[in-house]
Design a protein around this motif. Structure first.
Motif, PDB file in Angstrom:
ATOM      1  N   GLN A 128    -137.917 -38.618 -41.087  1.00  0.00           N
ATOM      2  CA  GLN A 128    -137.604 -37.291 -41.593  1.00  0.00           C
ATOM      3  C   GLN A 128    -138.001 -36.281 -40.523  1.00  0.00           C
ATOM      4  O   GLN A 128    -139.138 -36.297 -40.032  1.00  0.00           O
ATOM      5  CB  GLN A 128    -138.343 -36.996 -42.891  1.00  0.00           C
ATOM      6  N   LEU A 129    -137.071 -35.428 -40.136  1.00  0.00           N
ATOM      7  CA  LEU A 129    -137.343 -34.441 -39.095  1.00  0.00           C
ATOM      8  C   LEU A 129    -138.084 -33.237 -39.659  1.00  0.00           C
ATOM      9  O   LEU A 129    -137.922 -32.876 -40.829  1.00  0.00           O
ATOM     10  CB  LEU A 129    -136.032 -33.987 -38.456  1.00  0.00           C
ATOM     11  N   ARG A 130    -138.873 -32.621 -38.809  1.00  0.00           N
ATOM     12  CA  ARG A 130    -139.665 -31.467 -39.252  1.00  0.00           C
ATOM     13  C   ARG A 130    -138.780 -30.279 -39.608  1.00  0.00           C
ATOM     14  O   ARG A 130    -139.134 -29.442 -40.424  1.00  0.00           O
ATOM     15  CB  ARG A 130    -140.673 -31.082 -38.166  1.00  0.00           C
ATOM     16  N   PHE A 136    -128.880 -52.081 -46.720  1.00  0.00           N
ATOM     17  CA  PHE A 136    -129.954 -51.133 -47.034  1.00  0.00           C
ATOM     18  C   PHE A 136    -129.452 -49.761 -47.474  1.00  0.00           C
ATOM     19  O   PHE A 136    -130.252 -48.827 -47.605  1.00  0.00           O
ATOM     20  CB  PHE A 136    -130.864 -50.987 -45.807  1.00  0.00           C
ATOM     21  N   ILE A 137    -128.156 -49.636 -47.727  1.00  0.00           N
ATOM     22  CA  ILE A 137    -127.610 -48.333 -48.126  1.00  0.00           C
ATOM     23  C   ILE A 137    -128.291 -47.771 -49.377  1.00  0.00           C
ATOM     24  O   ILE A 137    -128.661 -46.579 -49.402  1.00  0.00           O
ATOM     25  CB  ILE A 137    -126.086 -48.424 -48.317  1.00  0.00           C
ATOM     26  N   PRO A 138    -128.490 -48.553 -50.437  1.00  0.00           N
ATOM     27  CA  PRO A 138    -129.189 -47.990 -51.617  1.00  0.00           C
ATOM     28  C   PRO A 138    -130.580 -47.471 -51.274  1.00  0.00           C
ATOM     29  O   PRO A 138    -130.977 -46.387 -51.739  1.00  0.00           O
ATOM     30  CB  PRO A 138    -129.247 -49.179 -52.584  1.00  0.00           C
ATOM     31  N   TRP A 139    -131.329 -48.217 -50.464  1.00  0.00           N
ATOM     32  CA  TRP A 139    -132.676 -47.783 -50.070  1.00  0.00           C
ATOM     33  C   TRP A 139    -132.615 -46.508 -49.236  1.00  0.00           C
ATOM     34  O   TRP A 139    -133.426 -45.590 -49.428  1.00  0.00           O
ATOM     35  CB  TRP A 139    -133.379 -48.891 -49.292  1.00  0.00           C
ATOM     36  N   ILE A 140    -131.649 -46.422 -48.328  1.00  0.00           N
ATOM     37  CA  ILE A 140    -131.507 -45.235 -47.480  1.00  0.00           C
ATOM     38  C   ILE A 140    -131.250 -43.992 -48.328  1.00  0.00           C
ATOM     39  O   ILE A 140    -131.923 -42.963 -48.188  1.00  0.00           O
ATOM     40  CB  ILE A 140    -130.365 -45.437 -46.462  1.00  0.00           C
ATOM     41  N   HIS A 141    -130.284 -44.071 -49.230  1.00  0.00           N
ATOM     42  CA  HIS A 141    -129.934 -42.900 -50.058  1.00  0.00           C
ATOM     43  C   HIS A 141    -131.081 -42.531 -51.006  1.00  0.00           C
ATOM     44  O   HIS A 141    -131.387 -41.339 -51.176  1.00  0.00           O
ATOM     45  CB  HIS A 141    -128.674 -43.194 -50.854  1.00  0.00           C
ATOM     46  N   LYS A 142    -131.719 -43.534 -51.586  1.00  0.00           N
ATOM     47  CA  LYS A 142    -132.833 -43.277 -52.503  1.00  0.00           C
ATOM     48  C   LYS A 142    -133.991 -42.592 -51.773  1.00  0.00           C
ATOM     49  O   LYS A 142    -134.596 -41.637 -52.282  1.00  0.00           O
ATOM     50  CB  LYS A 142    -133.305 -44.594 -53.124  1.00  0.00           C
ATOM     51  N   THR A 143    -134.287 -43.065 -50.576  1.00  0.00           N
ATOM     52  CA  THR A 143    -135.401 -42.511 -49.808  1.00  0.00           C
ATOM     53  C   THR A 143    -135.115 -41.080 -49.361  1.00  0.00           C
ATOM     54  O   THR A 143    -135.976 -40.196 -49.461  1.00  0.00           O
ATOM     55  CB  THR A 143    -135.691 -43.395 -48.579  1.00  0.00           C
ATOM     56  N   MET A 144    -133.897 -40.831 -48.873  1.00  0.00           N
ATOM     57  CA  MET A 144    -133.567 -39.471 -48.417  1.00  0.00           C
ATOM     58  C   MET A 144    -133.567 -38.485 -49.595  1.00  0.00           C
ATOM     59  O   MET A 144    -134.012 -37.342 -49.450  1.00  0.00           O
ATOM     60  CB  MET A 144    -132.206 -39.468 -47.714  1.00  0.00           C
ATOM     61  N   LYS A 145    -133.093 -38.940 -50.751  1.00  0.00           N
ATOM     62  CA  LYS A 145    -133.082 -38.071 -51.925  1.00  0.00           C
ATOM     63  C   LYS A 145    -134.506 -37.731 -52.359  1.00  0.00           C
ATOM     64  O   LYS A 145    -134.822 -36.588 -52.712  1.00  0.00           O
ATOM     65  CB  LYS A 145    -132.341 -38.750 -53.066  1.00  0.00           C
ATOM     66  N   LEU A 157    -137.120 -37.525 -50.518  1.00  0.00           N
ATOM     67  CA  LEU A 157    -137.817 -36.688 -49.555  1.00  0.00           C
ATOM     68  C   LEU A 157    -137.102 -35.377 -49.263  1.00  0.00           C
ATOM     69  O   LEU A 157    -137.407 -34.716 -48.273  1.00  0.00           O
ATOM     70  CB  LEU A 157    -137.991 -37.464 -48.248  1.00  0.00           C
ATOM     71  N   GLN A 158    -136.156 -34.994 -50.105  1.00  0.00           N
ATOM     72  CA  GLN A 158    -135.477 -33.721 -49.887  1.00  0.00           C
ATOM     73  C   GLN A 158    -136.476 -32.563 -49.947  1.00  0.00           C
ATOM     74  O   GLN A 158    -137.409 -32.589 -50.778  1.00  0.00           O
ATOM     75  CB  GLN A 158    -134.388 -33.505 -50.968  1.00  0.00           C
TER      76      GLN A 158
END
Length: 256
Positions: free
Chosen positions: A116-118, A243-252, A254-255
């Motif tokens: 996650q970028l600053r 890993f698409i489900p994990w990617i989308h879940k994680t980004m959501k 950490l919004q």
């Protein structure tokens, strides 16, 4: 921002050869900024500076390999020649490192990590995101793909390149990575890994520019994970579609 960049660049320029996390063997110089999704990761670790590759998947997230997690990470976007400052570059520290919870450093299984970028990257003609595959999308053996990165350009590590290099590779049948010239690889898992290389011409990322994308068509189908060593012209890539489900879940999650 430019003051911060000029302070950081000497760290990149003074890196010892052994600090590079990969190599493009038998490749060519990429057309400047033809891969605007590429990210260059500068890592400050307890044993000195190291590097990895990555790729921008959203304005505020870069995808890379979990084995690149060590150290404080600064992300360079829009770079072509990493030995000098370019007006195309954006330099953004990583706010958070999220390696896959089931990453196994012994087997390199689940070798995937989100950064996650600053702050959000500004999308320009030099900085863009790359498409990801659908969940469980497959890539057929024989498919021609490409991989890119900065680093060693010879297997002996005597030659390096500050300029982005690229090489074409071919997706191989799973059996090619299950049974290599060095013997069977019991750690190869076709559900989470892809096998690719160029056995005929020896064109290969070898150890790979770790964390960089294996691009097939216009999608990032793989992440450079590891090689087999001893000159074996094959490399293992993390299979992104798994890993698409994990990617989308994680980004959501950490919004901002």
């Amino acid at each position: 921002m430019q003051i911060y960049v000029w302070l950081l660049l000497p760290t990149v320029l003074l890196l010892p050869l052994g600090a590079w996390s990969g190599e493009i063997i038998g490749g060519r110089v990429a057309e400047p900024h033809s891969r605007p999704y590429m990210a260059f990761l500068s890592r400050e670790t307890s044993t000195g500076p190291k590097m990895c590759g990555g790729f921008l998947v959203r304005k505020d997230f870069v995808l890379t390999a979990a084995h690149c997690a060590e150290g404080e990470i600064t992300v360079f976007l829009g770079a072509h020649n990493i030995s000098k400052w370019e007006r195309s570059q954006q330099v953004i520290p990583a706010r958070a490192k999220i390696p896959h919870p089931e990453y196994d450093e012994e087997t390199d299984n689940n070798d995937i990590m989100l950064l996650q970028l600053r702050r959000k990257a500004k999308l320009t003609r030099w900085v863009k995101t790359i498409r990801l595959p659908c969940t469980d999308e497959t890539v057929q053996p024989g498919k021609k793909c490409s991989v890119a990165g900065w680093g060693w350009t010879s297997a002996d590590g005597e030659e390096t390149s500050d300029i982005l290099q690229e090489v074409d590779v071919v997706v191989m049948p799973e059996a090619a990575c299950w049974s290599t010239p060095n013997g069977p690889d019991e750690n190869y898992d076709p559900s989470t890994m892809l096998c690719a290389g160029d056995p005929d011409e020896g064109k290969n990322p070898s150890k790979g520019d770790s964390g960089g994308p294996l691009v097939c068509g216009r999608k990032a189908q793989g992440i450079v994970s590891c090689g087999f060593g001893n000159g074996t012209p094959l490399a293992v890539y993390t299979r992104v579609s798994t890993f698409i489900p994990w990617i989308h879940k994680t980004m959501k999650k950490l919004q901002p």
